[in-house]
Motif scaffolding. Structure first.
Motif, short mmCIF file in Angstrom:
data_model
loop_
_atom_site.label_atom_id
_atom_site.label_comp_id
_atom_site.label_asym_id
_atom_site.label_seq_id
_atom_site.Cartn_x
_atom_site.Cartn_y
_atom_site.Cartn_z
N LEU A 17 8.92 -59.57 64.50
CA LEU A 17 8.05 -59.64 65.68
C LEU A 17 9.03 -60.92 66.44
N LEU A 18 10.38 -61.42 65.92
CA LEU A 18 11.76 -62.24 66.48
C LEU A 18 12.20 -60.98 67.30
N ASP A 19 12.41 -60.06 66.79
CA ASP A 19 12.98 -58.81 67.67
C ASP A 19 11.99 -58.71 69.16
N GLY A 20 11.20 -58.59 68.34
CA GLY A 20 10.44 -58.19 69.55
C GLY A 20 9.66 -59.41 70.93
N LEU A 21 9.73 -60.61 70.33
CA LEU A 21 10.56 -61.68 71.00
C LEU A 21 11.26 -61.59 72.03
N GLU A 22 12.43 -61.39 71.39
CA GLU A 22 13.36 -61.20 72.27
C GLU A 22 13.46 -60.24 73.42
N ALA A 23 12.71 -59.43 72.90
CA ALA A 23 13.10 -58.07 73.58
C ALA A 23 12.29 -58.21 75.37
N ALA A 24 10.54 -58.65 74.88
CA ALA A 24 10.30 -59.72 75.68
C ALA A 24 10.78 -60.83 76.67
N VAL A 25 11.94 -61.36 75.87
CA VAL A 25 12.40 -62.63 76.68
C VAL A 25 13.57 -61.72 77.82
N ARG A 26 13.87 -60.87 77.15
CA ARG A 26 14.98 -60.44 77.94
C ARG A 26 14.76 -59.28 78.76
N ARG A 27 13.26 -58.32 79.25
CA ARG A 27 12.35 -57.91 79.79
C ARG A 27 11.68 -59.04 81.26
N ILE A 28 11.65 -60.56 80.56
CA ILE A 28 11.89 -61.51 81.70
C ILE A 28 12.50 -61.87 82.65
N LEU A 29 13.74 -62.41 81.56
CA LEU A 29 14.20 -62.69 82.27
C LEU A 29 15.82 -61.49 83.80
N VAL A 30 15.58 -60.43 83.41
CA VAL A 30 15.56 -58.84 84.17
C VAL A 30 15.18 -59.45 85.04
N MET A 31 13.87 -59.19 85.29
CA MET A 31 12.53 -59.33 86.01
C MET A 31 13.16 -60.64 86.72
N SER A 32 13.60 -61.31 86.49
CA SER A 32 14.05 -62.27 87.26
C SER A 32 15.22 -62.47 87.39
N GLY A 33 15.97 -61.53 88.31
CA GLY A 33 17.32 -60.94 88.53
C GLY A 33 17.90 -61.84 87.81
N ASP A 34 18.63 -61.72 86.26
CA ASP A 34 19.35 -62.05 85.52
C ASP A 34 19.77 -60.57 84.33
N PRO A 35 20.90 -60.14 84.76
CA PRO A 35 21.28 -58.59 84.22
C PRO A 35 20.73 -58.80 83.16
N ALA A 36 21.07 -60.02 81.99
CA ALA A 36 20.82 -60.19 80.51
C ALA A 36 22.08 -59.09 79.85
N HIS A 37 22.89 -58.96 79.95
CA HIS A 37 23.71 -57.84 79.52
C HIS A 37 25.06 -58.51 78.64
N GLY A 38 25.91 -58.36 77.91
CA GLY A 38 26.76 -58.74 77.29
C GLY A 38 27.16 -59.55 76.53
N LEU A 39 27.80 -60.32 75.91
CA LEU A 39 27.68 -61.86 75.40
C LEU A 39 26.80 -62.76 76.07
N ARG A 40 27.18 -63.12 76.87
CA ARG A 40 26.38 -64.34 78.22
C ARG A 40 25.03 -63.88 77.06
N GLY A 41 24.83 -62.65 78.47
CA GLY A 41 23.07 -62.42 78.29
C GLY A 41 22.16 -62.43 76.90
N MET A 42 23.29 -61.72 76.33
CA MET A 42 22.98 -62.51 74.79
C MET A 42 22.52 -63.52 74.38
N MET A 43 23.78 -64.42 74.64
CA MET A 43 23.56 -66.40 74.99
C MET A 43 21.80 -66.48 74.81
N ARG A 44 21.63 -66.26 76.27
CA ARG A 44 20.51 -66.48 77.54
C ARG A 44 19.23 -65.99 76.87
N VAL A 45 18.83 -64.53 76.21
CA VAL A 45 18.06 -64.63 75.99
C VAL A 45 17.55 -65.08 74.37
N LYS A 46 19.26 -65.33 73.04
CA LYS A 46 18.73 -66.42 72.41
C LYS A 46 18.49 -67.63 72.74
#
Length: 108
Positions: A25-54
């Protein structure tokens, strides 16, 4: 999700005795947050993107217990805590430089 609060509470109880379910479920939450960030204009990639998702996931997990206990229809207490935690996460993010600047993007 308010109409499903009882189901969410039952799920939370199950997570305490089923760690594999909690991780999935935590993996699912992270995936949902990543998609929301990407839809908001944040590429959410790399180490910084991972840290923003977390960071956003952390805010969600910190605020969820307050939401579970809140009875008011406007969720004022939950919203106040959410605002506080978002500001705190933003301060931490700025401190550890998880927000890209133009010079960071050009260097990549």
């Amino acid at each position: 999700y308010t109409p499903f609060r009882a189901q969410v509470e039952n799920l939370n109880q199950s997570l305490r005795t089923h760690p594999e379910l909690a991780l999935r479920l935590l993996d699912g939450l992270e995936a949902a947050v990543r998609r929301i960030l990407v839809m908001s204009g944040d590429p959410a990639h790399g180490l910084r993107g991972m840290m923003r998702v977390k960071g956003v996931v952390g805010v969600c997990l910190m605020v969820a217990p307050k939401w579970m206990k809140e009875d008011s229809p406007d969720l004022a207490t939950t919203m106040k805590l959410l605002d506080q935690r978002i500001r705190q996460a933003e301060e931490w993010g700025a401190t550890i430089r998880v927000f890209e600047t133009n010079s960071d993007s050009e260097a990549s």
